[in-house]
Design a protein around this motif. Structure first.
Motif, PDB file in Angstrom:
ATOM      1  N   PHE A 119       0.814  -1.231   0.000  1.00 27.62           N
ATOM      2  CA  PHE A 119       0.000   0.000   0.000  1.00 27.62           C
ATOM      3  C   PHE A 119       0.840   1.271   0.000  1.00 27.62           C
ATOM      4  N   SER A 120       1.937   1.269   0.741  1.00 30.22           N
ATOM      5  CA  SER A 120       2.742   2.494   0.872  1.00 30.22           C
ATOM      6  C   SER A 120       3.270   2.975  -0.478  1.00 30.22           C
ATOM      7  N   SER A 121       3.392   2.050  -1.437  1.00 32.70           N
ATOM      8  CA  SER A 121       3.861   2.454  -2.774  1.00 32.70           C
ATOM      9  C   SER A 121       2.724   2.468  -3.793  1.00 32.70           C
ATOM     10  N   SER A 122       1.771   1.503  -3.670  1.00 33.03           N
ATOM     11  CA  SER A 122       0.711   1.391  -4.680  1.00 33.03           C
ATOM     12  C   SER A 122      -0.574   2.139  -4.308  1.00 33.03           C
ATOM     13  N   GLY A 123      -0.851   2.246  -2.980  1.00 33.59           N
ATOM     14  CA  GLY A 123      -2.105   2.865  -2.530  1.00 33.59           C
ATOM     15  C   GLY A 123      -3.323   2.008  -2.809  1.00 33.59           C
ATOM     16  N   GLN A 124      -3.104   0.730  -3.092  1.00 33.74           N
ATOM     17  CA  GLN A 124      -4.215  -0.141  -3.492  1.00 33.74           C
ATOM     18  C   GLN A 124      -4.918  -0.813  -2.309  1.00 33.74           C
ATOM     19  N   TRP A 125      -6.150  -1.251  -2.586  1.00 31.60           N
ATOM     20  CA  TRP A 125      -7.002  -1.864  -1.573  1.00 31.60           C
ATOM     21  C   TRP A 125      -7.541  -3.208  -2.050  1.00 31.60           C
ATOM     22  N   LYS A 126      -7.621  -4.131  -1.096  1.00 35.59           N
ATOM     23  CA  LYS A 126      -8.274  -5.416  -1.378  1.00 35.59           C
ATOM     24  C   LYS A 126      -9.692  -5.340  -0.829  1.00 35.59           C
ATOM     25  N   ASN A 348     -19.704   9.323  17.881  1.00 37.41           N
ATOM     26  CA  ASN A 348     -20.408   9.699  16.655  1.00 37.41           C
ATOM     27  C   ASN A 348     -19.636  10.738  15.832  1.00 37.41           C
ATOM     28  N   MET A 349     -18.306  10.675  15.953  1.00 34.97           N
ATOM     29  CA  MET A 349     -17.452  11.596  15.199  1.00 34.97           C
ATOM     30  C   MET A 349     -16.328  10.833  14.519  1.00 34.97           C
ATOM     31  N   VAL A 350     -15.901  11.356  13.377  1.00 34.49           N
ATOM     32  CA  VAL A 350     -14.733  10.802  12.687  1.00 34.49           C
ATOM     33  C   VAL A 350     -13.773  11.941  12.371  1.00 34.49           C
ATOM     34  N   SER A 351     -12.480  11.610  12.351  1.00 33.46           N
ATOM     35  CA  SER A 351     -11.470  12.616  12.011  1.00 33.46           C
ATOM     36  C   SER A 351     -11.122  12.496  10.532  1.00 33.46           C
ATOM     37  N   LEU A 352     -11.730  13.348   9.728  1.00 37.25           N
ATOM     38  CA  LEU A 352     -11.500  13.326   8.289  1.00 37.25           C
ATOM     39  C   LEU A 352     -11.185  14.742   7.802  1.00 37.25           C
ATOM     40  N   TYR A 353     -10.213  14.844   6.918  1.00 36.83           N
ATOM     41  CA  TYR A 353      -9.853  16.136   6.341  1.00 36.83           C
ATOM     42  C   TYR A 353     -10.981  16.636   5.446  1.00 36.83           C
ATOM     43  N   LYS A 354     -11.524  17.779   5.766  1.00 35.38           N
ATOM     44  CA  LYS A 354     -12.679  18.360   5.068  1.00 35.38           C
ATOM     45  C   LYS A 354     -13.852  17.374   4.998  1.00 35.38           C
ATOM     46  N   TYR A 355     -13.996  16.568   6.050  1.00 38.30           N
ATOM     47  CA  TYR A 355     -15.063  15.561   6.175  1.00 38.30           C
ATOM     48  C   TYR A 355     -14.958  14.450   5.122  1.00 38.30           C
ATOM     49  N   ILE A 356     -13.777  14.292   4.520  1.00 41.89           N
ATOM     50  CA  ILE A 356     -13.654  13.352   3.395  1.00 41.89           C
ATOM     51  C   ILE A 356     -12.491  12.372   3.555  1.00 41.89           C
ATOM     52  N   PHE A 357     -11.275  12.890   3.738  1.00 38.70           N
ATOM     53  CA  PHE A 357     -10.073  12.055   3.669  1.00 38.70           C
ATOM     54  C   PHE A 357      -9.492  11.746   5.048  1.00 38.70           C
ATOM     55  N   PRO A 358      -9.158  10.458   5.338  1.00 43.16           N
ATOM     56  CA  PRO A 358      -8.333  10.167   6.519  1.00 43.16           C
ATOM     57  C   PRO A 358      -6.969  10.826   6.312  1.00 43.16           C
ATOM     58  N   ALA A 359      -6.479  11.496   7.349  1.00 38.01           N
ATOM     59  CA  ALA A 359      -5.267  12.312   7.175  1.00 38.01           C
ATOM     60  C   ALA A 359      -3.977  11.503   7.247  1.00 38.01           C
ATOM     61  N   HIS A 360      -4.035  10.305   7.831  1.00 36.17           N
ATOM     62  CA  HIS A 360      -2.800   9.597   8.181  1.00 36.17           C
ATOM     63  C   HIS A 360      -2.343   8.569   7.140  1.00 36.17           C
ATOM     64  N   LEU A 361      -3.063   8.424   6.031  1.00 34.25           N
ATOM     65  CA  LEU A 361      -2.702   7.402   5.047  1.00 34.25           C
ATOM     66  C   LEU A 361      -1.502   7.841   4.202  1.00 34.25           C
ATOM     67  N   ASP A 362      -0.651   6.849   3.861  1.00 40.29           N
ATOM     68  CA  ASP A 362       0.499   7.133   3.000  1.00 40.29           C
ATOM     69  C   ASP A 362       0.044   7.621   1.631  1.00 40.29           C
ATOM     70  N   LYS A 363      -1.033   7.052   1.145  1.00 38.98           N
ATOM     71  CA  LYS A 363      -1.607   7.431  -0.150  1.00 38.98           C
ATOM     72  C   LYS A 363      -3.066   7.827   0.053  1.00 38.98           C
ATOM     73  N   SER A 364      -3.469   8.924  -0.558  1.00 31.82           N
ATOM     74  CA  SER A 364      -4.846   9.424  -0.386  1.00 31.82           C
ATOM     75  C   SER A 364      -5.786   8.733  -1.374  1.00 31.82           C
ATOM     76  N   THR A 365      -6.035   7.460  -1.112  1.00 25.55           N
ATOM     77  CA  THR A 365      -6.854   6.672  -2.034  1.00 25.55           C
ATOM     78  C   THR A 365      -8.121   6.126  -1.370  1.00 25.55           C
ATOM     79  N   LEU A 366      -8.466   6.664  -0.208  1.00 25.48           N
ATOM     80  CA  LEU A 366      -9.715   6.306   0.467  1.00 25.48           C
ATOM     81  C   LEU A 366     -10.449   7.596   0.812  1.00 25.48           C
ATOM     82  N   ALA A 367     -11.733   7.652   0.471  1.00 25.76           N
ATOM     83  CA  ALA A 367     -12.502   8.873   0.738  1.00 25.76           C
ATOM     84  C   ALA A 367     -13.926   8.518   1.137  1.00 25.76           C
ATOM     85  N   CYS A 368     -14.493   9.324   2.034  1.00 30.04           N
ATOM     86  CA  CYS A 368     -15.897   9.180   2.439  1.00 30.04           C
ATOM     87  C   CYS A 368     -16.701  10.297   1.780  1.00 30.04           C
TER      88      CYS A 368
END
Length: 471
Positions: A119-126, A348-368
């Protein structure tokens, strides 16, 4: 080679995410656990686990011109505020026009979304899914979570001493479908949001008596505003949004109070909010004042205790012979297919950048997408989120550093608490026009008023003083 994107859910957010993926040349696959599109807006007679549920009479609180997607205005013959069946019809028109159904795998449940080993290089998900009892897995370059936040009912039974003794019927508003079977009953609705108010009004027409319990009071607005225009086309302009941002809070509070009390004096009806400085989402209901005037609905304070047949309230009053209690106490949300380390839900809260992206991922390939409650329509909001996200996936837009994103999350949460309070129902709340402009700025779609004033002053004036709608 086009990047493969998994879209989880085929409701409003899922459909617009599919469209944005296709627009950006990505290759989407949507997994929808039910047999059809529409999400929360598709009424079904029976409540299903893991799926949002609405009552038969639900009508939108935002008008059609303010709720449509930017490249498909709603049909002219549609009413300003839509019954859920009409809104579902619009989604079907949208899906057909942009040929989205071919990307959706129906009756397919997402079991897990896990990082690939590289993931750290590809950003891919199973992504592991289940359909017809068979499990399958596939690798995707990115994931868009569009599963909604109106699925898990929040019923705080421990907050109501004596609940275990109550002999009547009680259930969450999610279980409510229509008024049949409640004729002649004495009904207590706990919670005065939009659902609680709708249900109380509907039941009051045939029930013996309906009581509605509210902890803090609430502003009640009509869908009809100045000169008969829909409320949101008057309220949501850039000019009014600017005033609310630059004026002192006391002045804004006074303006809102005057505006809300123009229809009826909330204090006289026992509805005046305790903390008027908090911009809590108002209730949109055209019938509440008249039902209160007729005595069909009675406003009560917080429930202090329940007995076998009665409710005792904090103001010392008691209502006997209660047959039914309906908890219109909102929802909590979770992502059972995601590990806590990816998107952790706390209080009932999540920490997401602009309510969308988890901030701590190596690759920004997951979004709500759509995990937000704007003071306006969710549809244009989800569209701008999806437009930005798909461009981030494609590499056309980039995110700042993790530190910068975390600082933004903290600052945004502090501002949210200051504006909207700490109530469980307000954890996803945000200002409407400000947030839309923030997203539009990321993709270069925010109108440039300075240049427009010279090129097309008439359009500039309309954009600034007129309704802030998607198209």
């Amino acid at each position: 080679m086009a990047k493969k994107v998994a879209v989880i859910g085929a409701g409003v957010s899922g459909l617009i995410s599919l469209k944005c993926c296709v627009d950006e040349g990505l290759e989407p696959t949507c997994f929808e656990r039910t047999e059809d599109i529409g999400g929360v807006w598709r009424f079904k007679e029976n409540v299903e686990d893991g799926r949002a549920s609405i009552y038969q009479s639900v009508v939108t609180n935002t008008s059609k011109e303010m709720s449509c997607f930017s490249d498909l205005p709603m049909p002219e013959d549609f009413p300003n505020f839509l019954h859920n069946s009409k809104l579902l019809e619009y989604f079907r028109i949208f899906a057909k026009k942009f040929d989205l159904l071919k990307y959706i795998q129906f009756q397919t449940t997402v079991l897990s979304v896990r990082k690939c080993p590289d993931f750290s290089s590809s950003g891919q998900w199973k992504v592991v899914t289940q359909s017809n009892g068979k499990e399958q897995s596939a690798v995707f370059d990115a994931v868009m979570v569009c599963s909604g936040h109106h699925i898990l009912p929040h019923i705080p039974l421990k907050s109501f001493p004596g609940m275990e003794r109550f002999k009547g019927q009680y259930f969450h508003s999610r279980q409510y479908k229509h008024p049949d079977g409640f004729e002649g009953k004495r009904i207590l609705v706990i919670g005065m949001g939009n659902s609680g108010s709708d249900i109380a009004v509907e039941l009051s027409k045939n029930a013996a008596q309906v009581f509605i319990s509210t902890r803090h009071g609430t502003w009640v607005m009509s869908r009809i505003s100045e000169d008969g225009y829909p409320w949101d086309s008057v309220f949501h302009t850039r000019f009014r949004s600017m005033l609310r941002n630059v004026l002192p809070r006391t002045a804004v509070k006074w303006m809102i109070e005057q505006q809300m009390n123009r229809w009826f004096n909330h204090e006289n009806y026992g509805l005046e909010p305790q903390n008027k400085y908090i911009m809590k989402e108002p209730v949109l209901n055209d019938d509440v004042p008249s039902r209160l005037l007729c005595g069909a609905i009675k406003v009560k304070s917080t429930v202090k205790e329940l007995t076998e047949t009665s409710a005792i309230f904090e103001d010392g009053t008691v209502e006997e012979n209660i047959d039914v209690i309906i908890f219109a106490t909102g929802y909590s949300f979770s992502f059972p297919f995601l590990e806590d380390s990816l998107v952790k839900v706390e209080n009932n809260m999540v920490s997401l950048y602009k309510y969308i992206f988890p901030a701590h991922l190596d690759k920004s390939t997951l979004a709500c997408i759509g995990l937000i409650q704007p003071l306006g329509s969710i549809f244009p909001t989800a569209e701008l989120q999806a437009r930005w996200v798909t461009r981030v996936f494609k590499g056309l837009c980039s995110l700042p550093s993790e530190r910068t994103m975390m600082m933004d999350i903290i600052k945004r949460n502090e501002k949210r608490i200051d504006l909207f309070g700490e109530s469980q129902s307000q954890t996803l709340q945000t200002n409407y026009v400000d947030y839309l402009d923030e997203l539009a700025l990321e993709i270069g779609a925010k109108p440039d008023f300075c240049s427009l004033l010279f090129k097309d002053p008439k359009l500039a004036v309309r954009l600034y003083f007129g309704p802030c709608n998607s198209y």
